[in-house]
Design an enzyme around this catalytic site. Structure first.
Site, PDB file in Angstrom:
ATOM      1  N   CYS A  93      -6.187   1.680   5.950  1.00  0.00           N
ATOM      2  CA  CYS A  93      -6.816   0.416   6.364  1.00  0.00           C
ATOM      3  C   CYS A  93      -6.197  -0.022   7.700  1.00  0.00           C
ATOM      4  O   CYS A  93      -5.315   0.646   8.245  1.00  0.00           O
ATOM      5  CB  CYS A  93      -6.592  -0.655   5.289  1.00  0.00           C
ATOM      6  SG  CYS A  93      -4.886  -1.251   5.204  1.00  0.00           S
ATOM      7  N   CYS A 150      -2.327  -0.472   7.508  1.00  0.00           N
ATOM      8  CA  CYS A 150      -1.563   0.782   7.440  1.00  0.00           C
ATOM      9  C   CYS A 150      -1.689   1.571   8.739  1.00  0.00           C
ATOM     10  O   CYS A 150      -0.702   2.173   9.194  1.00  0.00           O
ATOM     11  CB  CYS A 150      -2.025   1.601   6.244  1.00  0.00           C
ATOM     12  SG  CYS A 150      -1.625   0.788   4.677  1.00  0.00           S
ATOM     13  N   GLU A 180       0.874   3.870   1.856  1.00  0.00           N
ATOM     14  CA  GLU A 180       1.358   4.290   3.166  1.00  0.00           C
ATOM     15  C   GLU A 180       2.553   3.451   3.621  1.00  0.00           C
ATOM     16  O   GLU A 180       3.507   3.974   4.205  1.00  0.00           O
ATOM     17  CB  GLU A 180       0.262   4.145   4.234  1.00  0.00           C
ATOM     18  CG  GLU A 180      -1.000   4.940   3.983  1.00  0.00           C
ATOM     19  CD  GLU A 180      -2.064   4.103   3.301  1.00  0.00           C
ATOM     20  OE1 GLU A 180      -1.753   3.445   2.288  1.00  0.00           O
ATOM     21  OE2 GLU A 180      -3.203   4.115   3.771  1.00  0.00           O
ATOM     22  N   HIS A 228       0.845  -1.197   0.000  1.00  0.00           N
ATOM     23  CA  HIS A 228       0.000   0.000   0.000  1.00  0.00           C
ATOM     24  C   HIS A 228       0.882   1.249   0.000  1.00  0.00           C
ATOM     25  O   HIS A 228       2.039   1.212   0.447  1.00  0.00           O
ATOM     26  CB  HIS A 228      -0.909  -0.002   1.235  1.00  0.00           C
ATOM     27  CG  HIS A 228      -2.081  -0.934   1.128  1.00  0.00           C
ATOM     28  ND1 HIS A 228      -3.151  -0.904   1.989  1.00  0.00           N
ATOM     29  CD2 HIS A 228      -2.358  -1.912   0.236  1.00  0.00           C
ATOM     30  CE1 HIS A 228      -4.029  -1.832   1.647  1.00  0.00           C
ATOM     31  NE2 HIS A 228      -3.572  -2.464   0.598  1.00  0.00           N
TER      32      HIS A 228
END
Lengths: 150, 150
Positions: free
Chosen positions: B87, B90, B59, B57
């Site tokens: 999410c 993260c 992040e 992801h």
């Protein structure tokens, strides 16, 4: 394939060996392996200090490595064995991987995913707790005792 | 240093440019930047398809990259700007990084961390939501519409 009743313990021992590698490096001793069709396809141990990266938990490395091995990012037919209850980050990563089963050793009362929200893990993921819990807990205790005394 | 009232929007635009890069690559369009002392020290966009890795992801990459840049794994004096609500994975990673501030654009009603448990984020982390929410939401909608129609 018949699943031997000792399987979970066998693979947890392999995860524990990874935790010992972390211990020797001065890392919080958590280890993990990913198993597919009865074979270990990925290993990992905590490397947050060495890599200078809070995301370098054993599980995260094992998930990435398993996906590389399989050539696909979903681990729905795999089992992850990890010596400590996954934290929120790792449970969230396991969710995205749709992993079939997670077996963990020691509970983490402070930052384990179950305290945050058990639904961090995917609803289809079978979760087994407490395999070799004493050994997995003891290595953590020894590590933090050493650190306090040093 | 005076913080300009437009700062959050300015840096969110930089995160949005990262989301656009993801879009062009056929990745779910989420982008992030990490800012330290008014400067961008890390950028990332979602690469889960290209890297074949559910942990990739925006992040996660930005956190790892920021720590590399700083030479220390704690980001307590940094701000992360990300186009979509983090999410569970993260938010869990941001917790470990002890990041000072998180600014996100669009809300994620399904898998955003607030639905799972707001305490996934570190108690010392300031969280700001809704910066450029419409643009950040629109790019996601356009992406999924295109995918449905292809």
């Amino acid at each position: 394939m018949e699943i031997n009743v000792l399987s979970d313990e066998h693979f947890m021992k392999m995860a524990y060996l990874e935790a010992e590698l972390a211990f020797e490096k001065g890392e919080v001793p958590v280890g993990a392996v990913v198993v597919s069709r009865g074979k270990i396809i990925a290993r990992g141990h905590n490397l947050t200090e060495q890599l200078n990266d809070v995301t370098a938990h054993a599980e995260m490395q094992a998930i990435t490595s398993a996906a590389n091995n399989l050539g696909g990012k979903y681990l729905n037919k795999c089992t992850l064995y990890v010596t400590l209850e996954p934290c929120g980050m790792c449970a969230g990563a396991l969710y995205w991987s749709q992993i079939g089963k997670v077996v963990f050793g020691a509970s983490d009362e402070k930052r384990g995913f179950r305290k945050i929200n058990p639904s961090l893990m995917h609803p289809k993921t079978e979760v087994v707790s407490g395999t070799m819990a004493d050994e997995c807990s003891n290595i953590m205790q020894r590590f933090f005792q050493l650190r306090r005394n040093s």
